[in-house]
Design an enzyme around this catalytic site. Structure first.
Site, short mmCIF file in Angstrom:
data_model
loop_
_atom_site.label_atom_id
_atom_site.label_comp_id
_atom_site.label_asym_id
_atom_site.label_seq_id
_atom_site.Cartn_x
_atom_site.Cartn_y
_atom_site.Cartn_z
CB THR A 33 37.34 79.30 35.10
OG1 THR A 33 37.68 79.24 36.76
CG2 THR A 33 38.78 78.61 34.74
N GLY A 34 37.72 80.68 32.42
CA GLY A 34 38.14 80.44 31.22
C GLY A 34 38.33 81.95 30.44
CG ASP A 92 33.22 74.59 27.34
OD1 ASP A 92 34.28 75.28 26.99
OD2 ASP A 92 33.32 73.93 28.53
N GLY A 104 35.38 73.14 29.87
CA GLY A 104 36.61 73.02 29.00
C GLY A 104 37.90 73.66 29.60
N GLY A 105 37.58 74.64 30.56
CA GLY A 105 38.70 75.13 31.27
C GLY A 105 39.11 74.21 32.53
CD GLU A 111 33.83 76.64 35.31
OE1 GLU A 111 34.60 77.52 34.79
OE2 GLU A 111 33.52 75.67 34.83
CE LYS A 129 32.86 78.74 23.34
NZ LYS A 129 33.48 79.96 22.46
#
Length: 262
Positions: A33-34, A92, A104-105, A111, A129
């Site tokens: 995700t992200g 992140d 962060g998402g 996850e 990162k």
């Protein structure tokens, strides 16, 4: 690739494009995700359409599930898959031992479950990162809504005794309301600035009542693929102890997200 794409988005794209080469037909794949993971999903969708790639995707959020279906990836649940060949996700922060901060998402719980149910975890990232020591990015901690302020107070008390530099904890918001995860929980962001012992911190945080999971991914990531704005890609394999370089060539006129309006 649009000529207007920023260097940071170019870096994310080439990392995702290179990581997509790890995927073979028949695999069960965890989909992160992200923003960086979204590039990966789109790259896999391109392979599904153009190469006939046949995979089962296990998304780590409702957002990723929707995107994966839109690009033609067959989406299944982790319960259906049971075990995965590989998970590819963003991060992140990551350090030299490939320990991560994620969340962060807002999808850190799914996850982490998906990543640990995989033979390999590959992280795709841009150079920003990579850090010497984790902690500049606020550490997300998922907590249940019941008594979250008590949980926050317990976290504040706990971190004062640990090797960190900051002690501010904030409730993540979505507008004027508390952010709600796919599991119906809240996220507290720990502004620690520097995490001296990430392994210890990860263990301690999960002992606090009300904490569901934290965003420290320790000994989970196997490979990091770092993309650069000029098309270069670095691949670091922590298990093999190797680092190699590659380059992704792409046409300036292709925009992989144009059909999705992203």
């Amino acid at each position: 690739m649009s000529a207007d794409l920023s260097p940071i988005d170019t870096a994310k794209f080439v990392a995702a494009k290179r990581a997509s080469a790890f995927i073979e037909s028949g695999m069960k794949v965890g989909l992160g995700t992200g923003s960086t993971a979204a590039w990966l999903v789109q790259c896999l969708g391109e392979r599904v359409r153009n190469e006939g790639l046949s995979i089962k995707g296990v998304p780590t959020s409702s957002r990723t599930a929707e995107l994966a279906r839109n690009v033609g990836i067959d989406v299944i649940s982790l319960d259906e898959a049971r075990w995965l060949d590989i998970t590819i996700d963003g991060a992140d922060e990551f350090d030299g031992e490939l320990n991560l901060i994620k969340g962060g998402g807002g999808a850190l719980l799914q996850e982490k479950i998906v990543a640990t149910a995989s033979d390999r975890m590959v992280v795709i990232a841009d150079p920003s990162k990579h850090v010497q020591t984790l902690g500049a990015f606020p550490l997300p901690v998922e907590v249940i809504p019941f008594g979250w302020q008590t949980t926050k107070a317990l976290l504040e008390e706990t971190i004062t005794a640990l090797d960190v530099l900051g002690d501010q904890i904030t409730l993540r918001m979505n507008g004027d309301r508390a952010y709600v995860t796919d599991e119906g929980n809240h996220i507290l962001d720990l502004h620690l600035k520097h995490i001296g012992n990430a392994r210890q911190l990860a263990l301690v945080l999960n002992q606090i009542p009300g904490v569901v999971e934290n965003g420290l991914f320790i000994d989970i990531c196997d490979i990091v693929v770092v993309g650069h704005g000029d098309g270069r890609v670095e691949i670091q394999d922590i298990n093999e102890g190797t680092t190699e370089e590659d380059r992704i060539e792409f046409a300036e006129t292709i925009n992989l997200f144009s059909d999705l309006g992203e």
